[in-house]
Design an enzyme around this catalytic site. Structure first.
Site, PDB file in Angstrom:
ATOM      1  N   HIS A   1       0.847  -1.188   0.000  1.00 22.20           N
ATOM      2  CA  HIS A   1       0.000   0.000   0.000  1.00 22.20           C
ATOM      3  C   HIS A   1       0.891   1.250   0.000  1.00 22.20           C
ATOM      4  CE1 HIS A   1      -3.371  -2.402   2.015  1.00 22.20           C
ATOM      5  NE2 HIS A   1      -2.305  -3.115   2.348  1.00 22.20           N
ATOM      6  N   TYR A   2       0.300   2.409  -0.325  1.00 20.31           N
ATOM      7  CA  TYR A   2       0.924   3.648   0.132  1.00 20.31           C
ATOM      8  C   TYR A   2       0.024   4.268   1.190  1.00 20.31           C
ATOM      9  CZ  TYR A   2      -1.871   6.340  -3.434  1.00 20.31           C
ATOM     10  OH  TYR A   2      -2.846   6.904  -4.209  1.00 20.31           O
ATOM     11  N   THR A   3       0.605   5.124   2.019  1.00 22.13           N
ATOM     12  CA  THR A   3      -0.145   5.668   3.149  1.00 22.13           C
ATOM     13  C   THR A   3      -1.172   6.712   2.727  1.00 22.13           C
ATOM     14  OG1 THR A   3       1.674   7.232   3.522  1.00 22.13           O
ATOM     15  CG2 THR A   3       1.651   5.206   4.846  1.00 22.13           C
TER      16      THR A   3
ATOM     17  N   GLU B   1       2.464  -0.896   4.596  1.00 21.23           N
ATOM     18  CA  GLU B   1       2.187   0.491   4.213  1.00 21.23           C
ATOM     19  C   GLU B   1       3.515   1.187   3.916  1.00 21.23           C
ATOM     20  OE1 GLU B   1      -0.497   2.303   3.781  1.00 21.23           O
ATOM     21  OE2 GLU B   1      -2.135   1.119   4.649  1.00 21.23           O
TER      22      GLU B   1
ATOM     23  N   HIS C   1      -2.314  -3.158  -3.473  1.00 23.41           N
ATOM     24  CA  HIS C   1      -3.660  -2.985  -2.943  1.00 23.41           C
ATOM     25  C   HIS C   1      -4.660  -2.844  -4.088  1.00 23.41           C
ATOM     26  CE1 HIS C   1      -6.247  -0.836   0.377  1.00 23.41           C
ATOM     27  NE2 HIS C   1      -6.677  -2.042   0.096  1.00 23.41           N
TER      28      HIS C   1
ATOM     29  N   ASP D   1      -3.506   2.283  -4.983  1.00 24.05           N
ATOM     30  CA  ASP D   1      -2.151   2.285  -4.442  1.00 24.05           C
ATOM     31  C   ASP D   1      -1.482   0.911  -4.572  1.00 24.05           C
ATOM     32  OD1 ASP D   1      -4.232   1.658  -2.446  1.00 24.05           O
ATOM     33  OD2 ASP D   1      -2.595   1.465  -1.008  1.00 24.05           O
TER      34      ASP D   1
END
Length: 255
Positions: A34-36, A99, A141, A151
């Site tokens: 994921h990215y945050t 993340e 994700h 993401d």
């Protein structure tokens, strides 16, 4: 909450209260990246560790490469949400969530720093080795939640991870000047593409029609495997990249 021993030796432990037991699963078989999508890494870390957020992740990787573990790998973190892969609709129970600090598409999406990617590679390698995960089990994700999530996005360097032995990837077929199948197109080639996406693991109906739901899945595939152009249309580059990806899957030994 009391701390626990880190599963990844370089991780600093900051426990999150947002987790539960894995369901019908002894050990994870997937890693979801994921990215945050928040302004700062610290804000993201704080949010993942408060009860009111009702979200968490096993790990967070900061831009400088430092790694925080918030949930034990033995437990079920709340990172994937409504998602599906290979017919499995409980991705949280079958995965480790990572993340990666990045503001994301809506807050100034930027390339991922080299130190951060090096840490992601080390972390993924460690997790995959300990749990005997297959390369194709390392996913975005957006792969497991097409449309709902985008993401870690088209700037994430999947090719670099693959060069370091992480994940499944092939060199994308160059984009040509062929006319792609657009929205509402009906064709046996559309059905074949949908079937290949389903065979790889994506949640998609094989209808032979490129409706909006199918376009979103094609877009998710492109975002991961053909990021040069992410439009959800089925062109020759998309079809050949997908076909090559399937041909390069490991062959399961016969019983």
């Amino acid at each position: 909450m009391s701390a626990f021993p880190a599963d990844f030796a370089r991780a600093v432990v900051r426990p999150s209260p947002n987790f539960g037991p894995r369901r019908d699963c002894e050990r994870p078989s997937l890693i979801i990246l994921h990215y945050t999508g928040m302004i700062t890494g610290q804000a993201a870390e704080d949010w993942l560790c408060v009860p009111e957020s009702e979200v968490s992740s096993h790990y967070l990787v900061h831009e400088d490469g430092s790694v925080v573990q918030m949930v034990r790998e033995a437990d079920r973190a709340w990172h994937a949400g409504r998602s599906i892969w290979g017919g499995n609709a409980d991705i949280n129970s079958h995965s480790v969530g990572i993340e990666i600090v990045n503001p994301g598409h809506f807050l100034g999406y930027t390339p991922f720093p080299d130190d951060q990617i090096a840490a992601v590679v080390d972390l993924c390698r460690d997790i995959a080795t300990r749990h005997a995960m297959l390369p194709e089990g390392i996913l975005a994700h957006s792969d497991v939640a097409p449309g709902r999530k985008i993401d870690p996005g088209e700037l994430f360097p999947w090719a670099s991870l693959h060069a370091a032995g992480i994940g499944h990837f092939v060199q994308p077929e160059p984009i040509g000047d062929d006319l792609p199948f657009g929205l509402c197109a009906t064709s046996p080639d559309v059905a074949k593409t949908q079937q290949m996406l389903a065979d790889y693991g994506y949640g998609i109906q094989v209808s032979g029609v490129l409706d909006e739901a199918a376009r979103i899945v094609v877009e998710a595939f492109q975002r991961h495997f053909r990021p040069e152009r992410v439009d959800g249309l089925i062109d020759r580059s998309t079809r050949l990249t997908l076909s090559r990806l399937l041909r390069n899957l490991p062959v399961s030994p016969s019983v």
